[in-house]
Motif scaffolding. Structure first.
Motif, PDB file in Angstrom:
ATOM      1  N   VAL A 214       0.831  -1.212   0.000  1.00  0.00           N
ATOM      2  CA  VAL A 214       0.000   0.000   0.000  1.00  0.00           C
ATOM      3  C   VAL A 214       0.863   1.258   0.000  1.00  0.00           C
ATOM      4  O   VAL A 214       0.645   2.171  -0.800  1.00  0.00           O
ATOM      5  N   VAL A 215       1.843   1.324   0.887  1.00  0.00           N
ATOM      6  CA  VAL A 215       2.655   2.543   0.991  1.00  0.00           C
ATOM      7  C   VAL A 215       3.725   2.617  -0.087  1.00  0.00           C
ATOM      8  O   VAL A 215       4.293   3.689  -0.334  1.00  0.00           O
ATOM      9  N   GLY A 216       4.027   1.478  -0.726  1.00  0.00           N
ATOM     10  CA  GLY A 216       5.000   1.501  -1.812  1.00  0.00           C
ATOM     11  C   GLY A 216       6.436   1.673  -1.368  1.00  0.00           C
ATOM     12  O   GLY A 216       7.288   2.080  -2.146  1.00  0.00           O
ATOM     13  N   ARG A 217       6.707   1.363  -0.100  1.00  0.00           N
ATOM     14  CA  ARG A 217       8.068   1.467   0.427  1.00  0.00           C
ATOM     15  C   ARG A 217       8.339   0.271   1.338  1.00  0.00           C
ATOM     16  O   ARG A 217       7.431  -0.192   2.034  1.00  0.00           O
ATOM     17  N   PRO A 218       9.576  -0.213   1.365  1.00  0.00           N
ATOM     18  CA  PRO A 218       9.890  -1.328   2.287  1.00  0.00           C
ATOM     19  C   PRO A 218       9.901  -0.841   3.725  1.00  0.00           C
ATOM     20  O   PRO A 218      10.437   0.220   4.036  1.00  0.00           O
ATOM     21  N   ILE A 219       9.304  -1.593   4.619  1.00  0.00           N
ATOM     22  CA  ILE A 219       9.274  -1.245   6.038  1.00  0.00           C
ATOM     23  C   ILE A 219       9.751  -2.404   6.912  1.00  0.00           C
ATOM     24  O   ILE A 219      10.074  -2.199   8.080  1.00  0.00           O
ATOM     25  N   LEU A 220       9.815  -3.612   6.359  1.00  0.00           N
ATOM     26  CA  LEU A 220      10.202  -4.800   7.126  1.00  0.00           C
ATOM     27  C   LEU A 220      11.713  -4.969   7.108  1.00  0.00           C
ATOM     28  O   LEU A 220      12.335  -4.960   6.052  1.00  0.00           O
ATOM     29  N   ASP A 221      12.291  -5.124   8.286  1.00  0.00           N
ATOM     30  CA  ASP A 221      13.735  -5.314   8.410  1.00  0.00           C
ATOM     31  C   ASP A 221      14.086  -6.761   8.085  1.00  0.00           C
ATOM     32  O   ASP A 221      13.306  -7.689   8.361  1.00  0.00           O
ATOM     33  N   CYS A 222      15.287  -6.974   7.521  1.00  0.00           N
ATOM     34  CA  CYS A 222      15.711  -8.327   7.176  1.00  0.00           C
ATOM     35  C   CYS A 222      16.111  -9.125   8.410  1.00  0.00           C
ATOM     36  O   CYS A 222      16.190 -10.349   8.367  1.00  0.00           O
ATOM     37  N   ARG A 223      16.337  -8.442   9.522  1.00  0.00           N
ATOM     38  CA  ARG A 223      16.708  -9.142  10.750  1.00  0.00           C
ATOM     39  C   ARG A 223      15.462  -9.618  11.496  1.00  0.00           C
ATOM     40  O   ARG A 223      14.399  -9.039  11.379  1.00  0.00           O
ATOM     41  N   ARG A 224      15.602 -10.671  12.268  1.00  0.00           N
ATOM     42  CA  ARG A 224      14.521 -11.217  13.062  1.00  0.00           C
ATOM     43  C   ARG A 224      14.954 -11.284  14.523  1.00  0.00           C
ATOM     44  O   ARG A 224      16.118 -11.542  14.831  1.00  0.00           O
ATOM     45  N   GLY A 225      13.995 -11.034  15.416  1.00  0.00           N
ATOM     46  CA  GLY A 225      14.273 -11.108  16.837  1.00  0.00           C
ATOM     47  C   GLY A 225      14.111 -12.518  17.360  1.00  0.00           C
ATOM     48  O   GLY A 225      13.929 -13.480  16.601  1.00  0.00           O
ATOM     49  N   ALA A 226      14.161 -12.652  18.670  1.00  0.00           N
ATOM     50  CA  ALA A 226      13.992 -13.963  19.294  1.00  0.00           C
ATOM     51  C   ALA A 226      12.609 -14.510  18.974  1.00  0.00           C
ATOM     52  O   ALA A 226      11.611 -13.802  19.048  1.00  0.00           O
ATOM     53  N   GLY A 227      12.562 -15.801  18.614  1.00  0.00           N
ATOM     54  CA  GLY A 227      11.288 -16.413  18.261  1.00  0.00           C
ATOM     55  C   GLY A 227      10.765 -15.982  16.906  1.00  0.00           C
ATOM     56  O   GLY A 227       9.574 -16.157  16.627  1.00  0.00           O
ATOM     57  N   GLY A 228      11.652 -15.435  16.065  1.00  0.00           N
ATOM     58  CA  GLY A 228      11.236 -15.025  14.730  1.00  0.00           C
ATOM     59  C   GLY A 228      10.426 -13.745  14.701  1.00  0.00           C
ATOM     60  O   GLY A 228       9.698 -13.494  13.732  1.00  0.00           O
ATOM     61  N   ARG A 229      10.512 -12.916  15.755  1.00  0.00           N
ATOM     62  CA  ARG A 229       9.747 -11.679  15.795  1.00  0.00           C
ATOM     63  C   ARG A 229      10.203 -10.716  14.701  1.00  0.00           C
ATOM     64  O   ARG A 229      11.396 -10.619  14.394  1.00  0.00           O
ATOM     65  N   LEU A 230       9.240  -9.986  14.127  1.00  0.00           N
ATOM     66  CA  LEU A 230       9.500  -9.073  13.020  1.00  0.00           C
ATOM     67  C   LEU A 230       9.924  -7.712  13.549  1.00  0.00           C
ATOM     68  O   LEU A 230       9.436  -7.239  14.574  1.00  0.00           O
ATOM     69  N   LEU A 231      10.825  -7.079  12.816  1.00  0.00           N
ATOM     70  CA  LEU A 231      11.251  -5.713  13.120  1.00  0.00           C
ATOM     71  C   LEU A 231      10.792  -4.823  11.976  1.00  0.00           C
ATOM     72  O   LEU A 231      11.157  -5.039  10.816  1.00  0.00           O
ATOM     73  N   VAL A 232       9.958  -3.819  12.292  1.00  0.00           N
ATOM     74  CA  VAL A 232       9.345  -2.960  11.289  1.00  0.00           C
ATOM     75  C   VAL A 232       9.732  -1.516  11.568  1.00  0.00           C
ATOM     76  O   VAL A 232       9.703  -1.061  12.721  1.00  0.00           O
ATOM     77  N   HIS A 233      10.091  -0.771  10.499  1.00  0.00           N
ATOM     78  CA  HIS A 233      10.563   0.604  10.636  1.00  0.00           C
ATOM     79  C   HIS A 233       9.516   1.604  10.143  1.00  0.00           C
ATOM     80  O   HIS A 233       8.546   1.241   9.480  1.00  0.00           O
ATOM     81  N   HIS A 234       9.767   2.875  10.482  1.00  0.00           N
ATOM     82  CA  HIS A 234       8.954   4.016  10.019  1.00  0.00           C
ATOM     83  C   HIS A 234       7.493   3.875  10.425  1.00  0.00           C
ATOM     84  O   HIS A 234       6.575   4.134   9.641  1.00  0.00           O
ATOM     85  N   ALA A 235       7.260   3.446  11.648  1.00  0.00           N
ATOM     86  CA  ALA A 235       5.900   3.299  12.156  1.00  0.00           C
ATOM     87  C   ALA A 235       5.527   4.517  12.991  1.00  0.00           C
ATOM     88  O   ALA A 235       6.332   5.006  13.796  1.00  0.00           O
ATOM     89  N   ASP A 236       4.312   5.019  12.807  1.00  0.00           N
ATOM     90  CA  ASP A 236       3.757   6.088  13.641  1.00  0.00           C
ATOM     91  C   ASP A 236       2.731   5.460  14.579  1.00  0.00           C
ATOM     92  O   ASP A 236       1.639   5.071  14.142  1.00  0.00           O
TER      93      ASP A 236
END
Length: 425
Positions: A214-236
């Protein structure tokens, strides 16, 4: 009475913010209800302080208009006529005029010095609201009532007090940038947190991928936290810490323009998520985290080739916009990855395998980003990891369907773009 008016004003402001973000918290604990009431009370007193500041800044204008009206009435012999502009008792004199004018000029100086359009509009709207408060509160005090010797009726005084409370509040809420101040106050309380990174459970991966489209920009980080948790950037984060649900938006805006009279950035695209507050973690850091954007090879390159697809240019331009939106990059590392299935072919007459293909694809992306990202001190590095750093371990083709095997291996065929930003010393 002041306490009651402050609570009422704060409740109205808080509800206005909730209507603005189109969200209402649910599942509040008793402690969160008390906090919610405290927020309303704080906004009420904040509104009263700003309104008092606006009234003090506008007093000089009311004095000037009152003096002009008296001069005109004297020249034209309008004796006994009701006065339109009346200065409150005890606020006459040159001293109050100079203090009020100084308040007004100093506030304008700070707005122009900072070149902040929202601050300038906020000062202007509270100046108008303060003038309106003075005008309504003094209406009739010297107009006809004193001359006739009559006292104002209780109903009239009650209506006047209601107008003093409601009229400036309506003016501030609907005709000014008051919500910018509300947003800042919610940020200080930790309820609203703009432009941060958040951690989410892996079950939200599908929603994040749809938001990215939808936003047309990557927001998901390639790194994963413990238990496969997602890291997402540029969130308000518009609402969190109060209630069981957090409201998060991802927004793309036009580039802000410099200047006091410049328009506010326009929202081009926005996506909103309602997330479980118990499973979401906010990562707020200064400087911000260096992101690592993850791009799918299948969306960028032809099969078994280092040649970019026609649609890849738009995706890489969106990546460049996302990189520039977070600051000035200093170093960019591009790492190509492949799946674990054996591969051997030739490109331009030279034999290639998974390792070499991942290197060529990384170099192709670097060539595009080099032209899309300005900066003489910006360095680029292209690397190929081949199949050494698999994201997921896929089962053998004999133990599953070909479709499931392909979907699994697609997660390993990727390009990681790691961005390092220049830090202020």
């Amino acid at each position: 009475m002041t306490y009651k008016l402050a609570v009422a004003a704060g409740a109205i402001v808080t509800l206005t913010y909730l209507f603005d973000i189109q969200f209402f918290p649910s599942g509040l604990t008793p402690g969160e209800v008390v906090f919610f009431i405290f927020v309303a009370l704080m906004f009420g007193f904040l509104y009263c302080i700003f309104l008092l500041f606006g009234a003090m800044s506008a007093l000089w204008l009311l004095q000037l208009l009152s003096l002009s009206e008296r001069c005109i009435a004297t020249r034209r012999a309008f004796h006994g006529r009701a006065a339109l502009f009346v200065v409150p008792a005890g606020l006459h004199g040159v001293g109050y005029f100079l203090v009020s004018l100084s308040f007004f000029l100093l506030s304008l100086h700070f707005a122009f010095a900072g070149a902040q359009p929202s601050l300038f509009l906020l000062i202007l709207i509270f100046f108008c609201a303060g003038f309106l408060t003075l005008f309504i509160s003094t209406a009739g005090t010297q107009a006809g009532i004193t001359v006739a010797g009559a006292q104002p009726k209780p109903q009239r005084r009650l209506a006047q007090l209601a107008a003093v409370f409601v009229a400036p509040l309506v003016l501030v809420l609907f005709f000014g940038p008051f919500m910018n101040m509300v947003h800042m106050a919610f940020q200080l309380l930790g309820v609203r947190i703009p432009d941060v990174s958040i951690e989410l459970p892996e079950s939200e991966l599908g929603e994040i991928e749809r938001v990215t489209e939808v936003v047309g920009r990557p927001i998901l980080d390639c790194r994963r936290g413990a238990g496969g948790r997602l890291l997402v950037h540029h969130a308000d984060v518009l609402w969190t810490s109060v209630g069981g649900v957090s409201l998060v938006t991802f927004t793309v805006r036009t580039k802000p323009e410099a200047g006091i009279f410049s328009p506010e950035p326009t929202i081009l695209r926005v996506a909103t998520l309602r997330l479980d507050a118990a499973t979401m973690r906010v990562i707020k850091s200064r400087p911000a985290l260096n992101p690592c954007f993850d791009l799918s090879n299948d969306l960028l390159f032809k099969t078994a080739s280092a040649q970019l697809l026609p649609t890849a240019q738009a995706r890489l331009q969106a990546l460049a916009s996302a990189i520039l939106a977070a600051g000035a990059p200093s170093d960019i590392l591009v790492r190509g990855h492949s799946d674990a299935r054996p591969f051997a072919s030739s490109i331009a007459g030279k034999a290639v395998d998974n390792q070499r293909l991942s290197e060529l694809r990384a170099e192709a992306i670097v060539n595009v980003l080099r032209t899309a990202l300005p900066g003489k001190k910006l360095t680029f590095t292209a690397e190929g990891a081949g199949a050494r750093e698999l994201r997921v371990k896929c089962p053998a083709e004999a133990s599953t369907t070909s479709y499931e095997t392909e979907q699994c291996n697609a997660l390993n065929r990727r390009v990681e773009v790691r961005v390092m930003y220049a830090r202020m010393q």
